[in-house]
Write an enzyme that holds these catalytic residues in place. Structure first.
Site, short mmCIF file in Angstrom:
data_model
loop_
_atom_site.label_atom_id
_atom_site.label_comp_id
_atom_site.label_asym_id
_atom_site.label_seq_id
_atom_site.Cartn_x
_atom_site.Cartn_y
_atom_site.Cartn_z
N TYR A 51 0.82 -1.21 0.00
CA TYR A 51 0.00 0.00 0.00
C TYR A 51 0.86 1.27 0.00
O TYR A 51 0.37 2.34 -0.36
CB TYR A 51 -0.93 0.05 1.21
CG TYR A 51 -1.94 -1.05 1.33
CD1 TYR A 51 -2.18 -1.95 0.30
CD2 TYR A 51 -2.68 -1.21 2.50
CE1 TYR A 51 -3.10 -2.96 0.42
CE2 TYR A 51 -3.61 -2.22 2.64
CZ TYR A 51 -3.82 -3.10 1.60
OH TYR A 51 -4.73 -4.12 1.75
N LYS A 76 0.95 -6.59 5.99
CA LYS A 76 1.00 -7.77 5.14
C LYS A 76 2.28 -7.81 4.32
O LYS A 76 2.79 -6.77 3.90
CB LYS A 76 -0.21 -7.80 4.19
CG LYS A 76 -1.55 -7.58 4.85
CD LYS A 76 -2.68 -7.58 3.84
CE LYS A 76 -3.94 -6.95 4.40
NZ LYS A 76 -3.86 -5.49 4.52
N HIS A 109 0.14 -11.75 1.95
CA HIS A 109 -0.90 -10.99 1.25
C HIS A 109 -1.66 -11.82 0.21
O HIS A 109 -2.88 -11.68 0.07
CB HIS A 109 -0.26 -9.76 0.58
CG HIS A 109 -1.20 -8.61 0.41
ND1 HIS A 109 -0.79 -7.31 0.48
CD2 HIS A 109 -2.53 -8.57 0.19
CE1 HIS A 109 -1.84 -6.51 0.29
NE2 HIS A 109 -2.90 -7.25 0.10
N LEU A 191 -17.77 -3.46 1.79
CA LEU A 191 -18.91 -2.73 1.22
C LEU A 191 -18.96 -2.86 -0.29
O LEU A 191 -19.69 -2.12 -0.96
CB LEU A 191 -18.81 -1.24 1.60
CG LEU A 191 -18.75 -0.94 3.10
CD1 LEU A 191 -18.54 0.54 3.35
CD2 LEU A 191 -20.02 -1.43 3.80
N ILE A 230 -12.98 -4.31 7.79
CA ILE A 230 -12.04 -3.17 7.77
C ILE A 230 -12.46 -2.18 6.68
O ILE A 230 -11.77 -2.02 5.67
CB ILE A 230 -10.59 -3.65 7.55
CG1 ILE A 230 -10.52 -4.71 6.42
CG2 ILE A 230 -10.01 -4.20 8.83
CD1 ILE A 230 -9.10 -5.03 5.99
N LYS A 232 -12.88 1.16 4.53
CA LYS A 232 -11.93 2.24 4.24
C LYS A 232 -12.67 3.50 3.83
O LYS A 232 -13.65 3.44 3.09
CB LYS A 232 -11.00 1.80 3.09
CG LYS A 232 -9.98 2.85 2.68
CD LYS A 232 -9.60 2.71 1.22
CE LYS A 232 -10.59 3.40 0.31
NZ LYS A 232 -10.17 3.43 -1.09
N SER A 233 -12.19 4.63 4.32
CA SER A 233 -12.67 5.93 3.85
C SER A 233 -11.64 6.97 4.24
O SER A 233 -10.90 6.79 5.20
CB SER A 233 -14.03 6.28 4.47
OG SER A 233 -14.47 7.54 4.01
N VAL A 234 -11.58 8.05 3.48
CA VAL A 234 -10.76 9.19 3.88
C VAL A 234 -11.64 10.38 4.25
O VAL A 234 -11.14 11.46 4.58
CB VAL A 234 -9.75 9.60 2.77
CG1 VAL A 234 -8.76 8.47 2.53
CG2 VAL A 234 -10.48 9.97 1.48
N ARG A 238 -17.70 9.82 7.00
CA ARG A 238 -17.93 8.39 6.72
C ARG A 238 -17.11 7.50 7.65
O ARG A 238 -17.54 6.41 8.01
CB ARG A 238 -17.58 8.09 5.26
CG ARG A 238 -18.59 8.67 4.28
CD ARG A 238 -18.62 7.90 2.97
NE ARG A 238 -19.50 8.59 2.03
CZ ARG A 238 -19.07 9.26 0.96
NH1 ARG A 238 -17.78 9.34 0.71
NH2 ARG A 238 -19.92 9.84 0.15
N ASN A 242 -19.11 4.72 9.72
CA ASN A 242 -18.84 3.29 9.62
C ASN A 242 -18.59 2.65 10.98
O ASN A 242 -18.67 1.42 11.12
CB ASN A 242 -17.62 3.04 8.72
CG ASN A 242 -17.90 3.30 7.27
OD1 ASN A 242 -19.06 3.33 6.84
ND2 ASN A 242 -16.85 3.50 6.48
#
Length: 277
Positions: A51, A76, A109, A191, A230, A232-234, A238, A242
């Site tokens: 990542y 990972k 991974h 999601l 898990i 994800k959002s930035v 949100r 979540n």
């Protein structure tokens, strides 16, 4: 501070059932997003070497003021670092980027079957576990046949298999395999991807019934079925939304409607053929 329940892994380690993912989040943005998540009450963060945001994740953890023992950090091993010696070196590098003395969970991974290095790689993870530098070890994207082969040589049953899992791709055979072997199922892309799943009328209707958003409905489905998730959002709103999924319960009709959405179709790569370096 957080209402998030924990799952007890097969080695007795407690893992928050709802965590925060940073897939596809650039390093600087990851630092801000993880800081927001920790401030909101998340205590589990999932990153990965590939990542490119372990350093940003680590900076947010260090600046948060949250005691290390209250956090659950996952990273990972990437495919090009498979193999016993390479995996040990890659783990050291991940710890350095994170700025940590240990991680709570370390995963392979992908199985990358063309490399045929998963069993040697997992031996390295077993050493990392024995040395106390990971509290638990496991895998990601392993199919039952990959797990079967691994279990034939492993001395430690993987604690977790992190797989693509959402109402439109429910992975029943994999989940049943995990159940039989005491492996916790963790969902990535819980999601789905894009707006598709969250725009399904049945999901919206369940949300309306409970005064919840479609995303909250889907996360509640995962939690009800015992998955670790898990999202994800930035986006700060949100990120908080979540986590706010513990004020309602899905009933049998809701579960049946969501169960009927399974299309058996992956959004991500197929682990049987994904061998990217």
């Amino acid at each position: 501070m957080s209402q998030v329940p924990s799952i007890t892994l097969n080695n007795g380690v407690a893992m928050p059932q709802l965590g925060f993912g940073v897939w596809q989040v650039p390093d600087d943005e990851a630092a801000k997003a993880v800081a927001t998540a920790l401030d909101a009450g998340y205590r589990s963060v999932d990153t990965a070497a590939v990542y490119g945001n372990e350093a940003g994740t680590g900076r947010a953890v260090a600046a948060s003021g949250v005691p290390r023992g209250d956090l659950f950090i996952t990273t990972k091993l990437w495919n090009s670092d498979q193999g016993y010696d390479r995996a040990l070196r890659a783990f050291d590098a991940s710890l350095g980027r994170l700025g940590l003395d240990y991680v709570d969970l370390y995963l392979i991974h992908w199985p990358t079957p063309a490399r045929d290095l998963a069993t040697d790689t997992y031996r390295a993870l077993e050493k990392i576990l024995a040395d106390g530098r990971a509290k638990a070890i496991g895998v990601s994207n392993f199919l039952p046949e990959h797990l079967d082969r691994l279990l034939g040589t492993a001395s430690v049953v993987p604690a977790v298999n992190q797989i693509e899992l959402h109402p439109q791709f429910q992975q029943s055979p994999a989940r049943e395999f995990h159940r039989r072997h005491g492996i916790t199922t963790e969902a990535w892309s819980p999601l789905g991807q894009g707006r598709g799943l969250l725009e399904v009328p049945a999901v919206a209707a369940i949300g309306h019934k409970h005064g919840a958003t479609p995303a909250q409905v889907v996360l509640r489905w995962h939690l009800r079925l015992g998955h670790v998730v898990i999202p994800k959002s930035v986006t700060p709103s949100r990120i908080r939304e979540n986590l706010d999924v513990f004020g309602f319960e899905l009933d049998a009709d809701d579960l049946a409607a969501l169960g009927a959405l399974d299309e058996g179709r992956r959004l991500g790569p197929d682990p049987a053929s994904f061998n990217e370096a």
